[in-house]
Write a protein that holds these residues in place. Structure first.
Motif, PDB file in Angstrom:
ATOM      1  N   ALA A   8      42.882  42.156  45.216  1.00  0.00           N
ATOM      2  CA  ALA A   8      42.201  43.289  44.416  1.00  0.00           C
ATOM      3  C   ALA A   8      43.334  43.555  43.324  1.00  0.00           C
ATOM      4  O   ALA A   8      42.692  43.611  42.170  1.00  0.00           O
ATOM      5  CB  ALA A   8      41.868  44.463  45.096  1.00  0.00           C
ATOM      6  N   ARG A  11      43.060  40.646  40.604  1.00  0.00           N
ATOM      7  CA  ARG A  11      41.883  40.637  39.896  1.00  0.00           C
ATOM      8  C   ARG A  11      41.782  42.017  38.927  1.00  0.00           C
ATOM      9  O   ARG A  11      41.402  41.510  37.628  1.00  0.00           O
ATOM     10  CB  ARG A  11      40.743  40.696  40.958  1.00  0.00           C
ATOM     11  CG  ARG A  11      39.366  40.478  40.188  1.00  0.00           C
ATOM     12  CD  ARG A  11      38.261  40.699  41.149  1.00  0.00           C
ATOM     13  NE  ARG A  11      38.221  42.088  42.043  1.00  0.00           N
ATOM     14  CZ  ARG A  11      38.258  42.283  43.334  1.00  0.00           C
ATOM     15  NH1 ARG A  11      38.489  40.852  44.188  1.00  0.00           N
ATOM     16  NH2 ARG A  11      38.297  43.357  43.719  1.00  0.00           N
ATOM     17  N   ASP A  12      42.009  43.147  39.470  1.00  0.00           N
ATOM     18  CA  ASP A  12      41.590  44.259  38.703  1.00  0.00           C
ATOM     19  C   ASP A  12      42.722  45.108  38.117  1.00  0.00           C
ATOM     20  O   ASP A  12      42.580  45.793  37.195  1.00  0.00           O
ATOM     21  CB  ASP A  12      40.909  45.072  39.691  1.00  0.00           C
ATOM     22  CG  ASP A  12      39.619  44.601  40.194  1.00  0.00           C
ATOM     23  OD1 ASP A  12      38.939  43.862  39.681  1.00  0.00           O
ATOM     24  OD2 ASP A  12      39.297  44.846  41.453  1.00  0.00           O
ATOM     25  N   PRO A 183      40.312  48.147  34.010  1.00  0.00           N
ATOM     26  CA  PRO A 183      40.276  47.092  34.875  1.00  0.00           C
ATOM     27  C   PRO A 183      40.558  45.753  34.140  1.00  0.00           C
ATOM     28  O   PRO A 183      39.880  45.339  33.227  1.00  0.00           O
ATOM     29  CB  PRO A 183      38.831  47.022  35.764  1.00  0.00           C
ATOM     30  CG  PRO A 183      38.536  48.258  35.520  1.00  0.00           C
ATOM     31  CD  PRO A 183      38.761  48.872  34.292  1.00  0.00           C
ATOM     32  N   GLY A 184      41.642  44.802  34.705  1.00  0.00           N
ATOM     33  CA  GLY A 184      41.703  43.611  34.136  1.00  0.00           C
ATOM     34  C   GLY A 184      42.630  43.391  32.719  1.00  0.00           C
ATOM     35  O   GLY A 184      43.043  42.355  32.538  1.00  0.00           O
ATOM     36  N   ASP A 206      35.095  49.813  28.814  1.00  0.00           N
ATOM     37  CA  ASP A 206      35.185  49.308  30.264  1.00  0.00           C
ATOM     38  C   ASP A 206      36.051  50.216  31.085  1.00  0.00           C
ATOM     39  O   ASP A 206      36.630  50.001  32.084  1.00  0.00           O
ATOM     40  CB  ASP A 206      35.772  47.955  30.266  1.00  0.00           C
ATOM     41  CG  ASP A 206      34.602  47.071  29.881  1.00  0.00           C
ATOM     42  OD1 ASP A 206      33.742  47.170  29.712  1.00  0.00           O
ATOM     43  OD2 ASP A 206      35.265  45.973  28.748  1.00  0.00           O
ATOM     44  N   TYR A 220      49.004  50.352  41.626  1.00  0.00           N
ATOM     45  CA  TYR A 220      48.414  49.690  40.335  1.00  0.00           C
ATOM     46  C   TYR A 220      49.524  49.138  39.629  1.00  0.00           C
ATOM     47  O   TYR A 220      50.721  49.501  39.961  1.00  0.00           O
ATOM     48  CB  TYR A 220      47.826  50.856  39.559  1.00  0.00           C
ATOM     49  CG  TYR A 220      48.502  51.964  39.127  1.00  0.00           C
ATOM     50  CD1 TYR A 220      49.089  52.090  37.820  1.00  0.00           C
ATOM     51  CD2 TYR A 220      48.537  53.297  40.002  1.00  0.00           C
ATOM     52  CE1 TYR A 220      49.892  53.357  37.465  1.00  0.00           C
ATOM     53  CE2 TYR A 220      49.398  54.195  39.633  1.00  0.00           C
ATOM     54  CZ  TYR A 220      50.131  54.416  38.486  1.00  0.00           C
ATOM     55  OH  TYR A 220      50.642  55.241  38.027  1.00  0.00           O
ATOM     56  N   ILE A 224      49.098  47.939  33.504  1.00  0.00           N
ATOM     57  CA  ILE A 224      47.500  48.116  33.142  1.00  0.00           C
ATOM     58  C   ILE A 224      47.413  49.037  32.166  1.00  0.00           C
ATOM     59  O   ILE A 224      48.398  50.029  31.937  1.00  0.00           O
ATOM     60  CB  ILE A 224      46.503  48.275  34.558  1.00  0.00           C
ATOM     61  CG1 ILE A 224      45.347  48.310  34.243  1.00  0.00           C
ATOM     62  CG2 ILE A 224      47.136  49.841  34.836  1.00  0.00           C
ATOM     63  CD1 ILE A 224      44.239  48.476  35.434  1.00  0.00           C
TER      64      ILE A 224
END
Length: 312
Positions: A8, A11-12, A183-184, A206, A220, A224
């Motif tokens: 996860a 990916r995110d 995300p991403g 998003d 996290y 990001i």
């Protein structure tokens, strides 16, 4: 071996781990976190984050409550912090360390000869007083002035393959919807819309609000694209935000990239932890592993002259 949390994160750019604490642990940590916050709000603890400043260094005197006061309590494991033993038990808990190990792709050294993890930071994020407070959109150690090419290069170097050399998390003791992420975005340069957006844009394309219940944690990627929105607490009311904010690092290979070591040392030591972690009374009395992790932090240096990752 299954690695759902790491999958996860790759990916995110974040992963929410539910029910990391038991109901009894939530109650216990909420009590001591409230005491630490009260001590700081009343001027009896000198390490804090102040409104309206987002990044260190923070002032040595907290602003009055009418101006927002504090939004964080620093150094929960400092030798002089009341309750530091309980905070340390939380930080070094096998449950949290297991998630961190998965995210960093390491296993504990069963022989005890080469501890792979580094003790880093353990702080507390709280609701400001009288005024809401917002953090601008940012990555923790990629400056907003970076070009798209520079962003790609730095993101690839800091988290190759989506895996970081540290694990950063928010662990909620109260309901918490303060962290907002895209995300991403940890794997790419900012889009034109993101690059040209207002620093406090409330409707970024998003974007996702990470909602935590007491006992939940979000781990996290620190690069990001993210920001925080902190709603102020009711006057004379109970604390409405008590979120443990921690990070654990991966011990650097002595033959590794010197620049990467410097960047991580700055990110950690800019908070002032190097000024006390080496002290004899900073020992935790929790067994060998916490002391080896503490020794790995001491080896990073005192923090003098490392500078600061971001400004503002």
């Amino acid at each position: 071996m299954a690695t759902p949390n790491l999958d996860a994160l790759k990916r995110d750019g974040f992963v929410v781990v539910r029910n990391l604490l038991t109901p009894d642990e939530i109650t216990h940590y909420r009590t001591i976190a409230t005491e630490a916050t009260t001590k700081t709000r009343t001027g009896s603890w000198p390490h804090f984050r102040t409104v309206p400043k987002q990044f260190p260094p923070w002032p040595s005197t907290p602003p009055p409550a009418s101006e927002g006061g504090i939004w964080g309590v620093q150094h929960l494991m400092h030798p002089d912090m009341p309750g530091r033993e309980a905070f340390a038990k939380c930080y070094f808990s096998p449950t949290i360390l297991a998630v961190a190990e998965e995210l960093m792709g390491v296993k504990p050294d069963t022989n005890g000869d080469n501890e792979p993890l580094v003790m880093e930071l353990f702080n507390l994020l709280v609701a400001p007083e009288t005024k809401d407070f917002e953090l601008r959109w940012h990555r923790d150690d990629v400056p907003e002035t970076a070009t798209a090419e520079e962003e790609i290069q730095q993101l690839a170097a800091k988290s190759p393959g989506g895996r970081q050399s540290h694990a950063q998390y928010n662990l909620a003791l109260c309901p918490d919807a303060s962290l907002i992420v895209v995300p991403g975005s940890h794997r790419r340069a900012r889009t034109d819309a993101e690059r040209n957006a207002h620093p406090y844009e409330g409707n970024m394309p998003d974007q996702l609000v990470v909602e935590l219940q007491p006992g939940d944690a979000v781990f996290y990627d620190s690069n990001i694209l993210h920001r925080g929105v902190y709603r102020h607490k009711p006057a004379s009311g109970e604390e409405t935000r008590l979120t443990l904010h921690g990070s654990l690092g991966l011990k650097a290979d002595d033959a590794g990239d010197a620049e990467k070591k410097k960047v991580r040392a700055t990110a950690v030591l800019q908070h002032g932890v190097g000024a006390w972690v080496y002290r004899e009374e900073a020992a935790f009395g929790l067994g060998e592993r916490p002391e080896k992790m503490r020794a790995n932090l001491v080896a990073m240096g005192t923090g003098e002259g490392v500078g600061f990752s971001l400004q503002g």
